[in-house]
Motif scaffolding. Structure first.
Motif, PDB file in Angstrom:
ATOM      1  N   PRO A 156      -7.577  -3.417   8.423  1.00  0.00           N
ATOM      2  CA  PRO A 156      -6.650  -3.116   9.530  1.00  0.00           C
ATOM      3  C   PRO A 156      -7.124  -1.858  10.259  1.00  0.00           C
ATOM      4  O   PRO A 156      -7.675  -0.948   9.630  1.00  0.00           O
ATOM      5  CB  PRO A 156      -5.317  -2.861   8.833  1.00  0.00           C
ATOM      6  CG  PRO A 156      -5.466  -3.446   7.464  1.00  0.00           C
ATOM      7  CD  PRO A 156      -6.910  -3.385   7.120  1.00  0.00           C
ATOM      8  N   ALA A 157      -6.946  -1.827  11.579  1.00  0.00           N
ATOM      9  CA  ALA A 157      -7.406  -0.682  12.367  1.00  0.00           C
ATOM     10  C   ALA A 157      -6.762   0.606  11.873  1.00  0.00           C
ATOM     11  O   ALA A 157      -7.306   1.690  12.040  1.00  0.00           O
ATOM     12  CB  ALA A 157      -7.100  -0.912  13.845  1.00  0.00           C
ATOM     13  N   SER A 158      -5.590   0.463  11.250  1.00  0.00           N
ATOM     14  CA  SER A 158      -4.854   1.659  10.827  1.00  0.00           C
ATOM     15  C   SER A 158      -5.232   2.111   9.414  1.00  0.00           C
ATOM     16  O   SER A 158      -4.713   3.104   8.923  1.00  0.00           O
ATOM     17  CB  SER A 158      -3.354   1.351  10.875  1.00  0.00           C
ATOM     18  OG  SER A 158      -3.113   0.247  10.014  1.00  0.00           O
ATOM     19  N   ALA A 159      -6.143   1.374   8.742  1.00  0.00           N
ATOM     20  CA  ALA A 159      -6.456   1.675   7.341  1.00  0.00           C
ATOM     21  C   ALA A 159      -6.968   3.102   7.174  1.00  0.00           C
ATOM     22  O   ALA A 159      -7.784   3.572   7.953  1.00  0.00           O
ATOM     23  CB  ALA A 159      -7.515   0.686   6.833  1.00  0.00           C
ATOM     24  N   ASP A 160      -6.446   3.801   6.132  1.00  0.00           N
ATOM     25  CA  ASP A 160      -6.909   5.170   5.896  1.00  0.00           C
ATOM     26  C   ASP A 160      -8.106   5.157   4.950  1.00  0.00           C
ATOM     27  O   ASP A 160      -8.534   4.109   4.468  1.00  0.00           O
ATOM     28  CB  ASP A 160      -5.773   6.059   5.373  1.00  0.00           C
ATOM     29  CG  ASP A 160      -5.235   5.564   4.040  1.00  0.00           C
ATOM     30  OD1 ASP A 160      -5.819   4.617   3.481  1.00  0.00           O
ATOM     31  OD2 ASP A 160      -4.225   6.124   3.562  1.00  0.00           O
ATOM     32  N   LYS A 161      -8.617   6.340   4.666  1.00  0.00           N
ATOM     33  CA  LYS A 161      -9.839   6.469   3.885  1.00  0.00           C
ATOM     34  C   LYS A 161      -9.687   5.811   2.506  1.00  0.00           C
ATOM     35  O   LYS A 161     -10.562   5.054   2.066  1.00  0.00           O
ATOM     36  CB  LYS A 161     -10.166   7.963   3.725  1.00  0.00           C
ATOM     37  CG  LYS A 161     -11.556   8.238   3.181  1.00  0.00           C
ATOM     38  CD  LYS A 161     -11.987   9.680   3.467  1.00  0.00           C
ATOM     39  CE  LYS A 161     -13.304   9.997   2.782  1.00  0.00           C
ATOM     40  NZ  LYS A 161     -13.181  10.645   1.480  1.00  0.00           N
ATOM     41  N   ALA A 162      -8.546   6.075   1.857  1.00  0.00           N
ATOM     42  CA  ALA A 162      -8.318   5.544   0.511  1.00  0.00           C
ATOM     43  C   ALA A 162      -8.312   4.022   0.517  1.00  0.00           C
ATOM     44  O   ALA A 162      -8.914   3.375  -0.351  1.00  0.00           O
ATOM     45  CB  ALA A 162      -6.994   6.068  -0.032  1.00  0.00           C
ATOM     46  N   ALA A 163      -7.680   3.447   1.524  1.00  0.00           N
ATOM     47  CA  ALA A 163      -7.596   1.987   1.616  1.00  0.00           C
ATOM     48  C   ALA A 163      -8.975   1.388   1.829  1.00  0.00           C
ATOM     49  O   ALA A 163      -9.321   0.344   1.275  1.00  0.00           O
ATOM     50  CB  ALA A 163      -6.660   1.604   2.763  1.00  0.00           C
ATOM     51  N   ILE A 164      -9.794   2.071   2.656  1.00  0.00           N
ATOM     52  CA  ILE A 164     -11.148   1.578   2.933  1.00  0.00           C
ATOM     53  C   ILE A 164     -11.986   1.652   1.662  1.00  0.00           C
ATOM     54  O   ILE A 164     -12.709   0.708   1.331  1.00  0.00           O
ATOM     55  CB  ILE A 164     -11.792   2.390   4.074  1.00  0.00           C
ATOM     56  CG1 ILE A 164     -11.051   2.104   5.395  1.00  0.00           C
ATOM     57  CG2 ILE A 164     -13.267   2.050   4.217  1.00  0.00           C
ATOM     58  CD1 ILE A 164     -11.409   3.032   6.524  1.00  0.00           C
ATOM     59  N   GLU A 165     -11.871   2.771   0.940  1.00  0.00           N
ATOM     60  CA  GLU A 165     -12.628   2.938  -0.302  1.00  0.00           C
ATOM     61  C   GLU A 165     -12.263   1.841  -1.292  1.00  0.00           C
ATOM     62  O   GLU A 165     -13.140   1.243  -1.927  1.00  0.00           O
ATOM     63  CB  GLU A 165     -12.346   4.316  -0.923  1.00  0.00           C
ATOM     64  CG  GLU A 165     -13.033   5.438  -0.167  1.00  0.00           C
ATOM     65  CD  GLU A 165     -12.753   6.811  -0.771  1.00  0.00           C
ATOM     66  OE1 GLU A 165     -11.897   6.897  -1.686  1.00  0.00           O
ATOM     67  OE2 GLU A 165     -13.374   7.776  -0.305  1.00  0.00           O
ATOM     68  N   GLU A 166     -10.972   1.547  -1.379  1.00  0.00           N
ATOM     69  CA  GLU A 166     -10.514   0.534  -2.317  1.00  0.00           C
ATOM     70  C   GLU A 166     -11.067  -0.834  -1.940  1.00  0.00           C
ATOM     71  O   GLU A 166     -11.608  -1.562  -2.784  1.00  0.00           O
ATOM     72  CB  GLU A 166      -8.976   0.507  -2.327  1.00  0.00           C
ATOM     73  CG  GLU A 166      -8.411  -0.246  -3.497  1.00  0.00           C
ATOM     74  CD  GLU A 166      -6.904  -0.446  -3.378  1.00  0.00           C
ATOM     75  OE1 GLU A 166      -6.250   0.341  -2.670  1.00  0.00           O
ATOM     76  OE2 GLU A 166      -6.390  -1.397  -3.985  1.00  0.00           O
TER      77      GLU A 166
END
Length: 873
Positions: A831-841
RNA sequence: GCCCCGAUGGCGGAAUUGGUAGACGCACUGGACUCAAAAUCCAGCGCCGCAAGGCGUGCCAGUUCGACCCUGGCUCGGGGCACCA
């Protein structure tokens, strides 16, 4: 609408329309922001070449883009009409230079008009017109009175057979190009402009020119060449010289003074002349130094030679006797015409000392201890900064301290002081030629050099003359040079030299603002157009130093003459785009007498090897071989210019413009090839067809809101991203090849939209309109026509540049690159709104990461927002 | 000789701030349409490999998780060097 794209007809009709409405005519308008878009004016050589097409298309693209953005745009054109080729044509064909020049102007103007540039032709002038050069003469007399212009001896190339002064270009391998005779250096009186008085300002102001390429600023800085060092006086050894005196030199390395083992003077130096009086061998050597041309490249690459004068100077600090040599690498024009030589710490001095067995004395040690002892035979000179050794009281001092201490001791003896030195030399503007602006000076036996008074200006260059290639025609015309002294009225002689043509090109851009003013050089209109500088200057990188430096200088001279009032313009060009050269191969044959004949690439047949590299060439006309030269800038002297006319005749101006802009970015040099012209033409035909198909159905207004299918939503994202990208390419990056490529991509995508219903047609209307407007600066004829078809009601309105709809750029999901250990291993949709933690996961859960991690935790995890994630195992 | 710039597929070039190398176009190959050709349209196209994968931005080293991009050293090409314009 015509189904078939007929460029000749489209361009004829559109140009007639522009002509009728005066579309390119422009006047001062305080209500609009101004944009002065200037291209370097051409020398009227006879025909346009590809370099001109490229240069003026770049200028026109910018002019039209800013016009679409609502600016009041001035794009002028004129002719740099004085110069040598007109005289050469006169010598060869007997045509008077003026006639030849004006005929060339007519031919080239027709070609420029055919290309459809938005030029305000009402402002056109040629620099050979008295209405123009009179103001140059007028300012010259003011500068002469203020001492900015002065007379002294200068060195020129002399052809002893033709009895004439040669330009550097006319000296080939040290011989005159027509006579073949070895050229000699000769000193003659010339007028100079004191550009060195402005050296500091010209250097300092470079810092303000942030709209210039760094490369050009650097070249100018090095050309001005401010260096810091010390003036050193070497007292004459009275016994040998036979006179009292001090030989002055400048050095950037006063710290090495204790290592000086000789001094060298130029062949023209008074000490050399004095020593040669009773030394025939030395006289001969000095004569030898006078052989060959004056061009710096030749002097600098010549074998270093010298001869002792038998005279000596005394070392200023220890009184040691040092021999004076005459050396061919010392130039009278630089500094004092003499140098001190420290063979151990200067590569040139080292080579010279080795050759002639002069002592080499090490006085600098490397701070790291690499060069500590004065041990012979020497490795190459150690020219770096270091610590003083073998230097008596200066031993152990570092560079800065040694310079300070030595300068102080020299000052105490009255034999030197720290100072700055410039490489820049004063500008010699006298030319012993006919086709130029007459220098407005009268020589009177009683009054000396007298400037021509205002009421007698202009000094008009007579146009019907005989040009022979030997001497100056004006000097053979008593009706020109016989005159009365303006001061005392007695018979006097008018100066017959003319000015360097760089003078005319140093201020033409100001005169475009007020070409009709017959009472002043410039007026208020210059303030309107040049406030903040000329907004954009476009021209070849080959002018990076001389023309641009002289123009900056001349603008400052005009400022200081009070010609700009309170506006006080100091720097003429705010933004500079240096166009890369259009280069082409050269072909030649050498005649037995040493003359070289150059052949145009279009008359040559090439033979290539398996890898496509040329191995042999022959002239089509006689099928005989020719030599293959280098790939050089298109020029008259190398006869390697490619005439664009055939291209325009076959495909039209728009294809020529599109192709030249698409071939490479403007600042890159471009090796000419017409492979790909077809592609440019094909693209315009495709554009025409797409618009034709679209408008053959009933008109729909461009999309302005409402529900979209995912496909159309995606397409509108691309459309508005492209508009933003193209605008940025025009305005900031000035890289038009990528702007064109982006529109091509957009149209490729547009062609793939399913026919769909009303909404799809509305989106297509929006896209086609935008594409045509985006391309308008580059291919204005076809776009003017297509725009009238796409928006029938708005046909009469001046086209505007499309705006970005930021709503179209909103995205829900983005794609990230997934790297493992820096290598591409997949993609990640988040999602365009994904934060760093979500991307790492998400990254760690990905199939690619799992495969390489083998269940272990990653050593590192790097997330670059919006771009990528890198998993380091 | 000195100063400045450049080098990426078969070719012109793209990669904007160190973050997917080869966008876009040319050429080429295959296909569709056509009696045929042209034009047009569709597909393929860095190199090696059946593939998985590996290699790859003039050359050699270095910095970095990551280099066409930054640093040092080269090679080759272009521009300028004061009178070609």
């Amino acid at each position: 609408m015509q189904e078939k794209y007929d460029p000749q007809e489209v361009e004829r009709a559109v140009q007639a329309q522009w002509e009728k409405t005066g579309a390119s005519r422009v006047v001062e308008d305080a209500g609009k922001p101004k944009y002065y878009c200037l291209s370097m004016f051409p020398y009227p050589s006879g025909k346009l070449h590809m370099g001109h097409v490229r240069n003026y298309t770049i200028g026109d693209v910018l002019a039209r883009f800013y016009s679409m953005r609502g600016f009041n745009v001035l794009q002028p054109m004129g002719w740099d009409a004085f110069g040598m080729p007109a005289e050469n044509a006169a010598i060869q064909n007997g045509v008077p230079p003026a006639k030849w020049t004006y005929a060339n102007i007519d031919a080239m103007k027709a070609q420029l008009k055919r290309l459809g540039f938005a030029i305000d032709w009402e402002r056109e002038f040629a620099t050979c017109e008295p209405d123009y050069y009179r103001w140059e003469q007028w300012l010259f007399t003011r500068l002469f009175e203020r001492g900015i212009v002065y007379k002294r001896l200068g060195t020129v190339n002399w052809d002893p057979v033709d009895q004439t002064v040669l330009a550097n270009e006319q000296v080939i391998d040290g011989c005159g190009w027509r006579s073949g005779a070895p050229v000699e250096k000769r000193e003659i009186p010339m007028y100079y402009m004191k550009i060195t008085a402005y050296a500091d300002e010209l250097l300092d102001d470079l810092k303000k020119l942030d709209g210039w390429p760094e490369q050009v600023r650097l070249m100018q800085k090095n050309w001005i060449g401010k260096s810091f060092g010390c003036e050193v006086g070497f007292p004459y050894d009275a016994a040998s010289v036979g006179a009292e005196g001090v030989l002055k030199v400048f050095t950037t390395r006063p710290d090495t003074l204790m290592g000086a083992t000789y001094v060298a003077v130029a062949a023209e130096h008074p000490l050399a002349t004095a020593a040669a009086a009773d030394d025939s061998a030395l006289r001969e050597f000095i004569e030898e130094c006078k052989r060959g041309g004056v061009a710096e490249a030749d002097v600098a690459t010549a074998e270093k030679k010298g001869m002792p004068t038998g005279l000596y100077v005394l070392h200023p600090l220890n009184g040691e006797k040092l021999p004076i040599w005459v050396a061919n690498y010392v130039l009278m024009a630089y500094g004092e015409g003499a140098v001190m030589a420290v063979p151990a710490h200067d590569e040139r001095d080292f080579a010279f000392a080795e050759k002639y067995g002069i002592e080499i004395r090490t006085v600098i040690a490397s701070p790291t201890g690499a060069y500590t002892e004065a041990t012979a035979p020497w490795a190459p000179a150690y020219a770096e900064h270091g610590v003083c050794v073998n230097s008596g009281k200066y031993d152990g001092l570092c560079f800065d301290d040694a310079c300070d201490a030595i300068a102080a001791d020299l000052a105490a003896r009255g034999l030197g002081a720290k100072r700055a030195q410039f490489r820049l030399r004063d500008w010699g503007i006298s030319r012993q030629r006919y086709w130029g602006t007459p220098i407005p000076i009268v020589h009177c036996d009683a009054c000396g050099d007298v400037p021509v008074p205002d009421e007698q200006l202009p000094v008009v260059l007579p146009e019907n003359v005989e040009v022979t290639g030997s001497g100056s025609p004006l000097a053979r015309m008593p009706e020109f040079y016989e005159c009365a002294c303006p001061q005392c009225g007695r018979p006097a002689r008018r100066e017959t030299d003319t000015m360097d043509t760089f003078v005319e090109s140093s201020w033409y851009f100001l005169r475009y603002c007020c070409p009709d003013n017959d009472t002043a050089m410039v007026d208020d209109r210059v303030t309107y157009w040049c406030k903040g500088g000329i907004d954009q200057y476009v021209g070849g990188i080959e002018h990076a130093i001389l023309h641009l430096l002289y123009s900056r200088f001349w603008t400052k001279l005009m400022r200081d003459a009070g010609l700009f009032g309170d506006f006080r313009l100091s720097e003429p060009f705010a933004q500079l785009l240096t166009q890369g050269m259009v280069v082409a191969p050269t072909f030649y044959r050498k005649a037995p007498e040493g003359k070289t004949e150059w052949f145009n690439p279009s008359d040559i047949e090439l033979e290539c090897d398996a890898r496509g590299r040329p191995v042999a060439a022959k002239l089509v006309a006689d099928a005989q071989p020719v030599q293959i030269g280098g790939i050089e800038k298109m020029s008259k002297s190398r006869n390697n210019g490619v005439d664009p006319q055939a291209l325009i005749d076959e495909y039209g101006a728009d294809t020529a413009r599109l192709f030249v802009m698409f071939a490479s970015p403007p600042d890159q040099s471009l090796e000419w090839s017409d492979a790909g012209v077809e592609g440019a033409y094909r693209f315009l035909k495709r554009l025409w067809r797409m618009v034709h198909e679209h408008v053959s159905e009933p008109h729909v207004p461009a999309y302005s809101g409402g529900a979209l299918t995912p496909e159309l939503k995606e397409f509108r994202y691309l459309l508005h991203q492209t508009i933003g990208k193209v605008a940025d390419d025009y305005a900031r990056r000035k890289q038009f090849n990528t702007a064109i490529a982006a529109v091509m991509e957009l149209l490729n995508a547009c062609a793939k939209i399913g026919d769909g219903g009303e909404t799809a047609r509305a989106v297509r209307q929006e896209a086609l309109e935008a594409a045509v407007r985006m391309l308008y600066p580059i291919v204005p004829h076809i776009c003017e026509t297509l725009l009238a078809e796409l928006c029938p009601k708005g046909a009469a309105v001046r086209p505007s540049f499309p705006d970005v709809d930021t709503d179209a750029l909103a995205r829900d999901e983005i794609e990230l690159v997934l790297q493992v250990d820096g290598k591409l291993r997949g993609h990640l949709r988040v999602p365009a709104s994904a934060d760093k933690a979500a991307i790492e996961e998400a990254a760690l859960l990905s199939e690619a990461a799992q495969r390489y991690l083998n269940g272990k935790p990653p050593r590192k995890l790097i997330v670059v927002p919006g771009r990528l994630v890198n998993v380091v195992p």
